[in-house]
Design an enzyme around this catalytic site. Structure first.
Site, PDB file in Angstrom:
ATOM      1  N   ASP A  31     -12.199  -7.374  -0.547  1.00 38.26           N
ATOM      2  CA  ASP A  31     -11.007  -6.758   0.038  1.00 38.26           C
ATOM      3  C   ASP A  31     -10.830  -7.255   1.466  1.00 38.26           C
ATOM      4  OD1 ASP A  31      -8.795  -4.969   0.542  1.00 38.26           O
ATOM      5  OD2 ASP A  31      -9.637  -3.620  -0.965  1.00 38.26           O
TER       6      ASP A  31
ATOM      7  N   SER B 194       2.906  -5.702 -12.684  1.00 37.09           N
ATOM      8  CA  SER B 194       3.744  -4.616 -12.181  1.00 37.09           C
ATOM      9  C   SER B 194       4.969  -4.420 -13.047  1.00 37.09           C
ATOM     10  CB  SER B 194       4.190  -4.929 -10.747  1.00 37.09           C
ATOM     11  OG  SER B 194       5.187  -4.025 -10.314  1.00 37.09           O
TER      12      SER B 194
ATOM     13  N   TYR C 220       8.573  -9.192  -4.273  1.00 35.17           N
ATOM     14  CA  TYR C 220       7.290  -8.726  -4.795  1.00 35.17           C
ATOM     15  C   TYR C 220       7.269  -8.860  -6.319  1.00 35.17           C
ATOM     16  CZ  TYR C 220       3.885  -5.389  -6.611  1.00 35.17           C
ATOM     17  OH  TYR C 220       2.874  -4.806  -7.328  1.00 35.17           O
TER      18      TYR C 220
ATOM     19  N   LYS D 202      -1.772   3.439   2.032  1.00 35.96           N
ATOM     20  CA  LYS D 202      -0.579   2.669   1.684  1.00 35.96           C
ATOM     21  C   LYS D 202       0.641   3.049   2.528  1.00 35.96           C
ATOM     22  CE  LYS D 202       0.212   2.069  -2.757  1.00 35.96           C
ATOM     23  NZ  LYS D 202       0.218   0.590  -2.889  1.00 35.96           N
TER      24      LYS D 202
ATOM     25  N   PHE E 217      -6.257   1.225  -3.570  1.00 34.08           N
ATOM     26  CA  PHE E 217      -5.904   2.388  -4.367  1.00 34.08           C
ATOM     27  C   PHE E 217      -6.477   2.315  -5.791  1.00 34.08           C
ATOM     28  CE2 PHE E 217      -1.980   4.489  -6.516  1.00 34.08           C
ATOM     29  CZ  PHE E 217      -2.689   5.654  -6.744  1.00 34.08           C
ATOM     30  N   ILE E 218      -5.912   1.468  -6.616  1.00 29.95           N
ATOM     31  CA  ILE E 218      -6.364   1.390  -8.005  1.00 29.95           C
ATOM     32  C   ILE E 218      -7.757   0.769  -8.078  1.00 29.95           C
ATOM     33  CG2 ILE E 218      -5.856   0.446 -10.293  1.00 29.95           C
ATOM     34  CD1 ILE E 218      -2.879   0.505  -9.525  1.00 29.95           C
TER      35      ILE E 218
ATOM     36  N   VAL F 183       2.226   4.519 -10.186  1.00 26.27           N
ATOM     37  CA  VAL F 183       0.881   5.086 -10.134  1.00 26.27           C
ATOM     38  C   VAL F 183       0.757   6.019  -8.927  1.00 26.27           C
ATOM     39  CG1 VAL F 183      -1.574   4.564 -10.146  1.00 26.27           C
ATOM     40  CG2 VAL F 183       0.046   2.923 -11.142  1.00 26.27           C
TER      41      VAL F 183
ATOM     42  N   HIS G  60       3.671  11.882  -0.566  1.00 25.84           N
ATOM     43  CA  HIS G  60       4.585  12.248   0.514  1.00 25.84           C
ATOM     44  C   HIS G  60       5.120  13.663   0.339  1.00 25.84           C
ATOM     45  CE1 HIS G  60       4.465   8.390   2.479  1.00 25.84           C
ATOM     46  NE2 HIS G  60       4.790   7.761   1.358  1.00 25.84           N
TER      47      HIS G  60
ATOM     48  N   GLY H 195      -6.425  -6.917  -6.104  1.00 29.29           N
ATOM     49  CA  GLY H 195      -6.061  -7.259  -4.732  1.00 29.29           C
ATOM     50  C   GLY H 195      -4.764  -8.038  -4.668  1.00 29.29           C
ATOM     51  N   ALA H 196      -3.853  -7.574  -3.828  1.00 23.74           N
ATOM     52  CA  ALA H 196      -2.556  -8.246  -3.663  1.00 23.74           C
ATOM     53  C   ALA H 196      -1.782  -7.557  -2.556  1.00 23.74           C
ATOM     54  CB  ALA H 196      -1.746  -8.190  -4.961  1.00 23.74           C
TER      55      ALA H 196
ATOM     56  N   TYR I  20      16.527  -1.403  -6.218  1.00 25.10           N
ATOM     57  CA  TYR I  20      15.821  -0.151  -6.494  1.00 25.10           C
ATOM     58  C   TYR I  20      15.842   0.137  -7.989  1.00 25.10           C
ATOM     59  CZ  TYR I  20      14.487   4.790  -6.062  1.00 25.10           C
ATOM     60  OH  TYR I  20      13.848   5.998  -6.167  1.00 25.10           O
TER      61      TYR I  20
END
Length: 320
Positions: free
Chosen positions: A31, A116, A140, A178, A10-11, A170, A187, A76-77, A278
């Site tokens: 990747d 993050s 994470y 994803k 994505f990024i 983002v 979504h 990458g992660a 959350y």
């Protein structure tokens, strides 16, 4: 040459596109393409070479000479906030990053990596780049937090640029792969197209239905910041990357509805499994990024959503 890990993601793919816009195609993309659909993110960019992520790590450890590498954009992660396999996450997000940090240092290459905003946990301690504000509440986030801590200890002896970017929420082009981890904007657009109704979480804690707030930041604004940092190699540190203004999910959903000219919002019960892990509120403190000299504005939610949906729904053929 520049290296972009996660460059088909994505990024990462938007950073590759940004580098192309700056006239640079001497780029090695690293990747994992077992999820082959990600190749679509590279279909309209120019790169010099591609390498599998595991092969790249092995070659780093073997001391392979990659030539003159100006910068590594390490995007990458494993990005799944619902992944609880701690062993996997620490290997992929922590140990891999440490190897790349030391390799970049030995080669005097800039390292600009993805951290993050999840490191701030529930946000009760604020959102400034300070240990007092950091309290990860999922695995994470912990993997990202620990690498930030490692970088902070490393920075006093670093001779080359090292920058961590704490991405907030983002959204934008090239995130379809994803799946469930794609943005609410993605979504919501699909839901409008499929059923005419956007589903948001109902009331949770002190938040009314849809009134949970996030700092939604457009992906191309993030790529702009990464490119600016590369052009200012004397800047190092860990920086927040959001807009600096939280918006509700209701506002984002209404922007999607306004773009389509139709649709309604429906609320679903807040999931039990998310109640203790959350983030109901995020808002980047941009003081440090602004103090470092970055002055460009960020798109607000409505502007970003409209740009994204133009691209996503094919009505802006010129968009990349």
């Amino acid at each position: 040459m520049k290296i972009v890990t996660g460059g088909a993601g994505f990024i990462g793919s938007r950073i590759v596109s940004k580098l192309n816009d700056m006239g640079d195609s001497d780029i090695l993309v690293v990747d994992d393409l077992r999820e082959g659909i990600k190749m679509r993110n590279l279909a309209n960019v120019e790169i010099a070479d591609f390498m599998d992520a595991d092969d790249f790590l092995h070659r780093l450890k073997m001391g392979e000479d990659f030539g003159d590498i100006e910068a590594v954009f390490h995007m990458g992660a494993c990005s799944s906030t619902t992944e609880w396999d701690g062993r996997y996450l620490m290997r992929r997000n922590y140990e891999y990053s440490k190897e790349l940090l030391h390799w970049s240092a030995r080669n005097n290459s800039s390292l600009i990596y993805a951290s993050s905003a999840s490191v701030y946990g529930d946000g009760n301690r604020g959102f400034s780049e300070d240990a007092a504000a950091e309290y990860p509440i999922n695995m994470y986030a912990y993997s990202k937090y620990q690498f930030d801590q490692y970088v902070r200890r490393f920075l006093p002896k670093a001779k080359a640029q090292v920058v961590g970017l704490r991405f907030f929420n983002v959204y934008g082009p090239h995130e379809a792969h994803k799946g469930s981890m794609a943005s609410v904007a993605f979504h919501a657009n699909n839901q409008i197209n499929d059923t005419g109704a956007i589903r948001l979480f109902g009331a949770s804690g002190n938040n009314a239905a849809g009134e949970q707030k996030r700092d939604f930041v457009y992906v191309d604004d993030c790529a702009d910041v990464a490119a600016w940092l590369f052009e200012n190699p004397d800047i190092s540190g860990v920086f927040n990357l959001g807009t600096g203004k939280a918006e509700t999910f209701n506002v984002l959903a209404q922007s999607v509805i306004d773009w389509h000219g139709r649709g309604v919002i429906e609320y679903i019960p807040f999931p039990d499994h998310l109640k203790n892990s959350y983030q109901s509120f995020t808002e980047a403190d941009l003081s440090n990024l602004r103090a470092a000299g970055y002055t460009a504005p960020f798109r607000d939610v409505r502007e970003g959503v409209f740009a994204y949906l133009n691209w996503l729904n094919g009505s802006a053929a010129a968009a990349k």
